[in-house]
Design an enzyme around this catalytic site. Structure first.
Site, short mmCIF file in Angstrom:
data_model
loop_
_atom_site.label_atom_id
_atom_site.label_comp_id
_atom_site.label_asym_id
_atom_site.label_seq_id
_atom_site.Cartn_x
_atom_site.Cartn_y
_atom_site.Cartn_z
CB THR A 18 -0.95 0.03 1.21
OG1 THR A 18 -1.70 1.27 1.19
CG2 THR A 18 -0.22 -0.05 2.55
N GLY A 19 0.36 2.28 -0.60
CA GLY A 19 1.06 3.56 -0.56
C GLY A 19 0.49 4.45 0.53
CG ASP A 76 -9.81 -0.15 -4.05
OD1 ASP A 76 -8.85 0.51 -4.48
OD2 ASP A 76 -10.99 0.22 -4.19
CB SER A 77 -10.99 1.53 1.48
OG SER A 77 -10.30 0.51 2.09
CG PHE A 151 -6.56 8.21 6.76
CD1 PHE A 151 -6.73 7.20 7.69
CD2 PHE A 151 -6.80 7.91 5.42
CE1 PHE A 151 -7.14 5.93 7.30
CE2 PHE A 151 -7.20 6.64 5.01
CZ PHE A 151 -7.37 5.64 5.97
CG ASP A 154 -10.88 8.38 9.63
OD1 ASP A 154 -11.69 7.58 9.10
OD2 ASP A 154 -9.74 8.06 9.94
CE LYS A 173 -10.77 4.48 10.35
NZ LYS A 173 -9.79 5.20 9.56
NE ARG A 179 -7.96 0.20 6.26
CZ ARG A 179 -8.47 1.43 6.19
NH1 ARG A 179 -8.71 2.13 7.28
NH2 ARG A 179 -8.76 1.96 5.01
P1 ITT Z 1 -3.30 2.26 -1.77
O1 ITT Z 1 -4.18 2.04 -2.98
O2 ITT Z 1 -1.86 2.52 -2.13
O3 ITT Z 1 -3.47 1.21 -0.73
P2 ITT Z 1 -5.00 4.58 -1.39
O4 ITT Z 1 -5.14 5.60 -0.30
O5 ITT Z 1 -4.88 5.12 -2.80
O6 ITT Z 1 -3.77 3.63 -1.03
P3 ITT Z 1 -7.55 3.43 -2.06
O7 ITT Z 1 -7.34 3.47 -3.53
O8 ITT Z 1 -8.18 2.23 -1.47
O9 ITT Z 1 -6.19 3.58 -1.28
O10 ITT Z 1 -8.33 4.73 -1.66
C1 ITT Z 1 -9.14 4.71 -0.59
C2 ITT Z 1 -9.40 6.14 -0.16
O11 ITT Z 1 -10.63 6.12 0.60
C3 ITT Z 1 -8.34 6.67 0.76
O12 ITT Z 1 -7.27 7.31 0.09
C4 ITT Z 1 -9.15 7.64 1.61
O13 ITT Z 1 -9.34 8.84 0.90
C5 ITT Z 1 -10.50 6.92 1.73
N1 ITT Z 1 -10.51 6.03 2.90
C6 ITT Z 1 -10.36 4.68 2.91
N2 ITT Z 1 -10.39 4.20 4.14
C7 ITT Z 1 -10.57 5.25 4.94
C8 ITT Z 1 -10.68 5.39 6.33
O14 ITT Z 1 -10.58 4.36 7.14
N3 ITT Z 1 -10.86 6.61 6.81
C9 ITT Z 1 -10.96 7.69 6.00
N4 ITT Z 1 -10.87 7.64 4.69
C10 ITT Z 1 -10.66 6.43 4.14
#
Ligand code: ITT
Length: 196
Positions: A18-19, A76-77, A151, A154, A173, A179
């Protein structure tokens, strides 16, 4: 020969690609409680476009395994907001970069219907293929940002039955997040896999 996948889950240090450092730290803490240790890996994999976190995570895990040839997982979230027809959803990272949480609140000005759902899809890949684990957390979008931990979204997300945002209550959380739900399923599967 099998590599990390065949070792005892308690001995394994699974690679999480992950980045996003926040994702890694949350996953590390949740999985530690399940007896699974992880290490951080970075790899630039072009993310598949689409609206389905599970399909995006699966494609990313497949690509990462093809490149590294060792057991690993990705995540992916996204935040799916009802009144915005699921936006930002799988485009959450992009939307946060463009609009921020305040931009999302602006899109919802005057909207009474505040329902939303955070979704996490974990995809694990090894020589046997890809397995996915999806977790979700229902809630509402707060009228304004509140709290200073966590982040991205949130500060605007309040889980169902609660009054504080994720950013106001990191322990909440950690207990109920999308997650946590996905990672618990993943950890349970790893445990079963170890037994078989
Ligand atoms: P990687 O793909 O490198 O893992 P990313 O941040 O780009 O990192 P995603 O493509 O899954 O990951 O993007 C998910 C986005 O959704 C993330 O950057 C946040 O903006 C938001 N997000 C996901 N989980 C979150 C959380 O627990 N709390 C707040 N925002 C969240």
């Amino acid at each position: 020969m099998r590599t990390g996948a065949k070792r005892k889950a308690s001995d394994m240090k699974l690679l999480f690609i992950t980045g996003n450092r926040h994702k890694f730290l949350e996953a590390e803490s949740i999985l530690k409680g399940c007896g699974v240790k992880i290490e951080h890996g970075s790899l630039s994999i072009p993310e598949e476009r689409g609206e389905d976190c599970e399909a995006i995570a699966a494609a990313a895990a497949r690509a990462a395994y093809r490149a590294l040839k060792k057991p690993l997982f990705v995540e992916d979230s996204g935040l799916f907001i009802e009144s915005l027809n699921g936006f930002p959803g799988a485009y959450s990272a992009w939307a946060f970069g463009k609009l921020g949480a305040d931009g999302i609140l602006k899109l919802m000005t005057g909207t009474v219907k505040r329902g939303a759902e955070f979704v996490t899809a974990i995809a694990y890949a090894d020589e046997d293929g890809v397995r996915t684990f999806v977790g979700a957390c229902k809630g509402t979008v707060a009228p304004m940002q509140r709290g200073s931990t966590g982040f991205a979204y949130d500060a605007i997300f309040v889980p169902e039955g609660q009054s504080k945002t994720f950013a106001e209550d990191p322990e909440l959380k950690a207990r109920v997040s999308h997650r946590r739900m996905a990672l618990e399923k993943f950890a349970k599967w790893l445990e079963e896999k170890e037994k078989s």
